[in-house]
Design a protein around this motif. Sequence first.
Motif, PDB file in Angstrom:
ATOM      1  N   LEU A  97       0.799  -1.023  -0.010  1.00  0.00           N
ATOM      2  CA  LEU A  97      -0.217  -0.046   0.011  1.00  0.00           C
ATOM      3  C   LEU A  97       0.867   1.415  -0.132  1.00  0.00           C
ATOM      4  CD1 LEU A  97      -2.736  -0.971   2.613  1.00  0.00           C
ATOM      5  CD2 LEU A  97      -2.949  -0.846   0.038  1.00  0.00           C
ATOM      6  N   LEU A  98       2.008   1.204   0.681  1.00  0.00           N
ATOM      7  CA  LEU A  98       3.055   2.446   0.822  1.00  0.00           C
ATOM      8  C   LEU A  98       3.809   2.568  -0.209  1.00  0.00           C
ATOM      9  CD1 LEU A  98       3.735   2.166   4.636  1.00  0.00           C
ATOM     10  CD2 LEU A  98       2.037   3.661   3.764  1.00  0.00           C
ATOM     11  N   PHE A  99       4.185   1.444  -0.739  1.00  0.00           N
ATOM     12  CA  PHE A  99       5.340   1.599  -1.706  1.00  0.00           C
ATOM     13  C   PHE A  99       4.729   0.894  -3.109  1.00  0.00           C
ATOM     14  CE2 PHE A  99       7.177   0.596   2.311  1.00  0.00           C
ATOM     15  CZ  PHE A  99       7.579   1.894   2.719  1.00  0.00           C
ATOM     16  N   ASN A 100       5.247  -0.147  -3.617  1.00  0.00           N
ATOM     17  CA  ASN A 100       4.836  -0.669  -4.658  1.00  0.00           C
ATOM     18  C   ASN A 100       5.116  -2.238  -4.791  1.00  0.00           C
ATOM     19  OD1 ASN A 100       7.675  -1.341  -5.513  1.00  0.00           O
ATOM     20  ND2 ASN A 100       7.853   0.772  -5.918  1.00  0.00           N
ATOM     21  N   VAL A 101       4.440  -2.912  -5.691  1.00  0.00           N
ATOM     22  CA  VAL A 101       4.654  -4.451  -5.715  1.00  0.00           C
ATOM     23  C   VAL A 101       5.894  -4.838  -5.875  1.00  0.00           C
ATOM     24  CG1 VAL A 101       4.102  -6.479  -7.300  1.00  0.00           C
ATOM     25  CG2 VAL A 101       2.581  -4.468  -7.174  1.00  0.00           C
ATOM     26  N   LYS A 102       6.773  -4.377  -6.538  1.00  0.00           N
ATOM     27  CA  LYS A 102       8.258  -4.631  -6.469  1.00  0.00           C
ATOM     28  C   LYS A 102       9.081  -4.604  -5.069  1.00  0.00           C
ATOM     29  CE  LYS A 102      11.873  -2.276  -8.119  1.00  0.00           C
ATOM     30  NZ  LYS A 102      12.723  -1.474  -9.325  1.00  0.00           N
ATOM     31  N   ILE A 103       8.634  -3.605  -4.126  1.00  0.00           N
ATOM     32  CA  ILE A 103       9.048  -3.666  -2.917  1.00  0.00           C
ATOM     33  C   ILE A 103       8.593  -4.749  -2.129  1.00  0.00           C
ATOM     34  CG2 ILE A 103       9.129  -2.371  -0.735  1.00  0.00           C
ATOM     35  CD1 ILE A 103      11.096  -1.267  -2.942  1.00  0.00           C
ATOM     36  N   ALA A 104       7.250  -4.857  -2.145  1.00  0.00           N
ATOM     37  CA  ALA A 104       6.716  -5.973  -1.382  1.00  0.00           C
ATOM     38  C   ALA A 104       7.212  -7.300  -1.657  1.00  0.00           C
ATOM     39  CB  ALA A 104       5.110  -5.896  -1.555  1.00  0.00           C
ATOM     40  N   VAL A 105       7.165  -7.412  -3.053  1.00  0.00           N
ATOM     41  CA  VAL A 105       7.646  -8.953  -3.481  1.00  0.00           C
ATOM     42  C   VAL A 105       9.154  -9.188  -3.209  1.00  0.00           C
ATOM     43  CG1 VAL A 105       8.364 -10.242  -5.669  1.00  0.00           C
ATOM     44  CG2 VAL A 105       6.006  -9.230  -5.428  1.00  0.00           C
ATOM     45  N   TYR A 106      10.080  -8.354  -3.530  1.00  0.00           N
ATOM     46  CA  TYR A 106      11.586  -8.404  -3.187  1.00  0.00           C
ATOM     47  C   TYR A 106      11.607  -8.746  -1.454  1.00  0.00           C
ATOM     48  CZ  TYR A 106      13.434  -8.144  -7.681  1.00  0.00           C
ATOM     49  OH  TYR A 106      13.728  -8.278  -8.951  1.00  0.00           O
ATOM     50  N   SER A 107      10.920  -7.850  -0.767  1.00  0.00           N
ATOM     51  CA  SER A 107      11.230  -7.878   0.524  1.00  0.00           C
ATOM     52  C   SER A 107      10.695  -9.367   1.309  1.00  0.00           C
ATOM     53  CB  SER A 107      10.120  -6.904   1.259  1.00  0.00           C
ATOM     54  OG  SER A 107      10.632  -5.564   1.251  1.00  0.00           O
ATOM     55  N   PHE A 108       9.340  -9.868   0.547  1.00  0.00           N
ATOM     56  CA  PHE A 108       9.033 -11.345   0.828  1.00  0.00           C
ATOM     57  C   PHE A 108      10.177 -12.454   0.495  1.00  0.00           C
ATOM     58  CE2 PHE A 108       7.129 -15.236  -0.594  1.00  0.00           C
ATOM     59  CZ  PHE A 108       6.586 -15.608   0.449  1.00  0.00           C
TER      60      PHE A 108
END
Length: 308
Positions: free
Chosen positions: A192-203
């Motif tokens: 929600l705060l950033f983007n899909v790329k940040i969420a996916v790579y964090s995962f």
Amino acid sequence: MLNHKFFEMNWFNKFEDKWNGLSSTILMILGNLIYAFSINLLITPMHLYNGGFLGISQIVRHLIVVNTGVATIYGLDFTGIIYFLINIPLFLYAYSSAGFKFATKTLISIGISSVCLTLVPVPKIPYIDDYLTACVVAGVIGGIGTGMILRGGSSTGGPDIIAVCMAKKNPNISVGMLNNVVNFAVYGCCLLLFNVKIAVYSFIYSAVKAMFIDRMHTQNIKTEVLIITKKEGIEKILTEELNRGVTSWKGTGAYTGDEVNIILTLVSKYEIEHLKGIVNDIDSHAFLMMSEGENIVGNFKRHIGVGE
């Protein structure tokens, strides 16, 4: 590659056998330092996020920076300070539910972790500027550091503390599910705060880290414990304090001819420290052995420090 003998950690086992108390302290301190380096030098500069309460601390830090423009306090990153503050209520919960010893070791570990996260500088230019490479390298280093903390008999805070306390009251609690819920919330916020790329790579980073934690530490499965003692009363306390089913029978020492009590129970890795205290208080010379699945790990005193 993960089956290489180095990752079997035989050298750690031998070290723990000989220097149990010292090794626990070294593992806790060194593990927290390694973990802090993986976060501040590799993850934070790439704007990636850890799971659990540290991830929540990173997100809170981001919101503070965005809204105030303050990124450091006297040149120090304040993610560690936030992390310590949000763990204080959990420490109080651990003290009331899991006992003084576990709560104290956990508070010390979280304090060390917070200091390391605060003092280790965050570079303005990432050392590794490729997302996937940063995820893998940080995951390996962070997983080793976290595994060392857990092997030292302490906790990394957050969901781990909750898991210890909940496991005592509900033996069937799913620790993995608890961590998944917290991580889902963290990565949902990233989305929600950033983007899909940040969420996916964090995962991806968290998945790699979890894999290496398992190579360093006991698997997150039920552990069968066999206790041989000449003292009475262990069965009752295990039942009352751990809420675990216990099977016991009488045996005879083949060499001495002495009568012994043989006790069999099933615990999670989060209950090992508590079990140590119970057994050691009644019989410091008890012999313990555990098995994970079908693999006999060996004399349990390597893990819990019970006497010869």
